[in-house]
Design a protein around this motif. Structure first.
Motif, mmCIF file in Angstrom:
data_model
loop_
_atom_site.group_PDB
_atom_site.id
_atom_site.type_symbol
_atom_site.label_atom_id
_atom_site.label_comp_id
_atom_site.label_asym_id
_atom_site.label_seq_id
_atom_site.Cartn_x
_atom_site.Cartn_y
_atom_site.Cartn_z
ATOM 1 N N TYR A 18 0.866 -1.187 -0.030
ATOM 2 C CA TYR A 18 0.072 0.046 -0.178
ATOM 3 C C TYR A 18 0.712 1.103 0.033
ATOM 4 O O TYR A 18 1.580 1.380 1.140
ATOM 5 C CB TYR A 18 -0.810 0.088 1.250
ATOM 6 N N LYS A 20 1.527 5.300 -0.992
ATOM 7 C CA LYS A 20 1.171 6.872 -1.287
ATOM 8 C C LYS A 20 1.810 7.435 -2.419
ATOM 9 O O LYS A 20 2.930 7.775 -2.363
ATOM 10 C CB LYS A 20 1.304 7.694 -0.044
ATOM 11 N N LYS A 24 -2.270 10.131 -2.573
ATOM 12 C CA LYS A 24 -3.621 9.104 -2.571
ATOM 13 C C LYS A 24 -2.850 7.452 -2.391
ATOM 14 O O LYS A 24 -1.726 7.424 -2.624
ATOM 15 C CB LYS A 24 -4.341 9.169 -3.862
ATOM 16 N N ARG A 25 -3.769 6.652 -1.559
ATOM 17 C CA ARG A 25 -3.250 5.454 -1.342
ATOM 18 C C ARG A 25 -3.438 4.641 -2.420
ATOM 19 O O ARG A 25 -4.637 4.456 -3.117
ATOM 20 C CB ARG A 25 -3.912 5.009 -0.100
ATOM 21 N N LYS A 26 -2.309 4.009 -2.956
ATOM 22 C CA LYS A 26 -2.633 2.960 -4.228
ATOM 23 C C LYS A 26 -1.990 1.466 -3.692
ATOM 24 O O LYS A 26 -0.997 1.524 -2.867
ATOM 25 C CB LYS A 26 -1.957 3.535 -5.171
ATOM 26 N N CYS A 27 -2.701 0.728 -4.264
ATOM 27 C CA CYS A 27 -2.466 -0.813 -3.907
ATOM 28 C C CYS A 27 -1.448 -1.297 -5.269
ATOM 29 O O CYS A 27 -1.680 -1.347 -6.418
ATOM 30 C CB CYS A 27 -3.638 -1.580 -4.096
ATOM 31 N N LYS A 28 -0.226 -1.869 -4.805
ATOM 32 C CA LYS A 28 0.594 -2.478 -5.889
ATOM 33 C C LYS A 28 0.972 -3.663 -5.395
ATOM 34 O O LYS A 28 1.359 -4.220 -4.547
ATOM 35 C CB LYS A 28 2.089 -1.587 -5.853
#
Length: 407
Positions: A18, A20, A24-28
């Motif tokens: 997770y 930033k 914004k929080r993004k999932c990789k």
């Protein structure tokens, strides 16, 4: 700290992180390349931890670079916006008074020959130079079939110039410090045997370079030390010769001229040695020749270098480049084995070694700063030492035959 978890997808383990991005929080999803079947949970968890740790390090480095870049934009030093090529030329001009003439000339030639032609088209400000730029520059030198020693010389000047920029707050850190200095390649100079030296002596007999060649061979002097010899360095009563002066070639008003300096390569280069009878005879003959030429040419004779030994028939000091070029011409003319003038120094050392002279004595004779310098260059020629080692080893690891008791 980056958070995440271990997930399964299409039969493989994935590290789900997770991050930033722009607030914004993004999932990789990052593949571990470990199959679900046949991989233990512990091994998969270890792979996840390694991936997460690497991303944390990359993130820390990114934040650090952004902070440094922000700091650079605040830099108000007038040289911060200079092109790197303009900066290094300005740096050399300012450093000129603290550098020996030969060092300054060498740096100037290096900047003109490679640094400016390579970096100018890149239009880099001094603050924009990165370790990668410097590494690429070094690789371009190696691609031109130059040795690593050449790269080491360029590394020295670039690092020194950028270190001054750090001290003056032009840049925060020296990018050259993050570039690995290449290992020095081992160079073994060519040398003549005693018979080959006698042939060379015959070839230079009567040549303008005769005295230079023979003194260099007998004493192992550097080219600059031979040309720097003055008459007051010869004590005919005490039978000594002192090396305390040198002559180099420097650019003055666009012309290359010989320049004398009382600065030798190292402190150990200043030395007083016994006057070899053969050399004494040569010097006395040279003294008579110069007196004859002064009477013969009268006012046409140059009187600027009366205290120097190695001059031409008109009394002018021999140019270092002339010595190098004329020596090469002599070698080719007489079909001799190709060596450089400096290889007379190596020849002197090799002949002394073959005569049983110790490495320590050779160090003093040649004026090397340390014993290690002499050993690094000439240890491979010291066959006498190898024979002694072989003799010592031959008696090891052997047992005396046991006496057989009569039955």
């Amino acid at each position: 700290m980056i958070t995440g978890c271990l997930q399964q997808k299409n039969g493989f383990y994935y590290a789900v992180l997770y991050l930033k991005v722009d607030g914004k929080r993004k999932c990789k999803w990052v593949p571990t390349k470990l199959p679900v079947d046949g991989t233990s949970n512990r091994k998969a968890q270890k792979a996840f931890d390694e991936i997460r740790l690497q991303y944390e390090r990359d993130e820390e480095e990114r934040v650090k670079r952004e902070a440094e870049q922000l700091e650079l934009t605040k830099n108000t030093h007038p040289d911060a916006l200079l092109q790197f090529t303009d900066y290094i030329e300005k740096w050399l001009g300012a450093a000129r008074t603290s550098l020996a003439t030969t060092t300054y000339q060498s740096y100037s030639n290096m900047i003109e020959a490679r640094i400016v032609p390579y970096f100018k088209p890149l239009s880099l400000q001094v603050r924009e130079v990165t370790p990668q730029h410097i590494e690429d520059f070094y690789q371009s030198i190696l691609d031109d079939n130059c040795t690593t020693n050449t790269v080491i010389h360029y590394h020295a000047i670039i690092r020194k110039a950028l270190q001054t920029a750090v001290k003056k707050d032009i840049i925060l850190k020296n990018p050259a410090d993050k570039v690995e200095r290449p290992k020095k390649n081992v160079f073994h100079g060519n040398f003549y045997s005693e018979e080959e030296m006698l042939t060379l002596f015959d070839a230079v007999s009567g040549d303008p370079l005769e005295l230079c060649v023979k003194i260099a061979a007998y004493y192992g002097l550097r080219r600059s030390e031979v040309l720097g010899l003055k008459w007051d360095a010869i004590d005919f009563e005490k039978k000594t010769i002192s090396i305390s002066h040198k002559v180099i070639e420097a650019e003055v008003d666009g012309k290359f001229i010989p320049v004398g300096e009382d600065v030798l390569k190292t402190k150990s280069s200043f030395r007083t040695l016994p006057l070899i009878p053969a050399v004494e005879k040569l010097l006395l003959e040279e003294k008579e020749k110069q007196e004859m030429f002064r009477r013969l040419f009268k006012k046409s004779y140059c009187r600027d270098y009366l205290d120097y030994i190695c001059v031409d028939q008109c009394g002018k000091l021999l140019r270092p480049n002339y010595v190098t070029e004329h020596f090469a011409w002599l070698i080719e003319k007489y079909g001799l084995k190709k060596i450089r003038f400096h290889d007379l120094r190596h020849t002197c050392a090799s002949l002394l070694l073959s005569s049983g002279i110790s490495m320590k004595q050779i160090q003093i004779w040649l004026g090397h700063s340390t014993f290690a310098t002499t050993a690094d260059i000439y240890a491979h020629l010291d066959f006498t030492a190898q024979e002694e080692s072989a003799h010592a080893m031959s008696g090891m690891f052997s047992r005396e035959p046991k006496e057989v008791q009569p039955a």
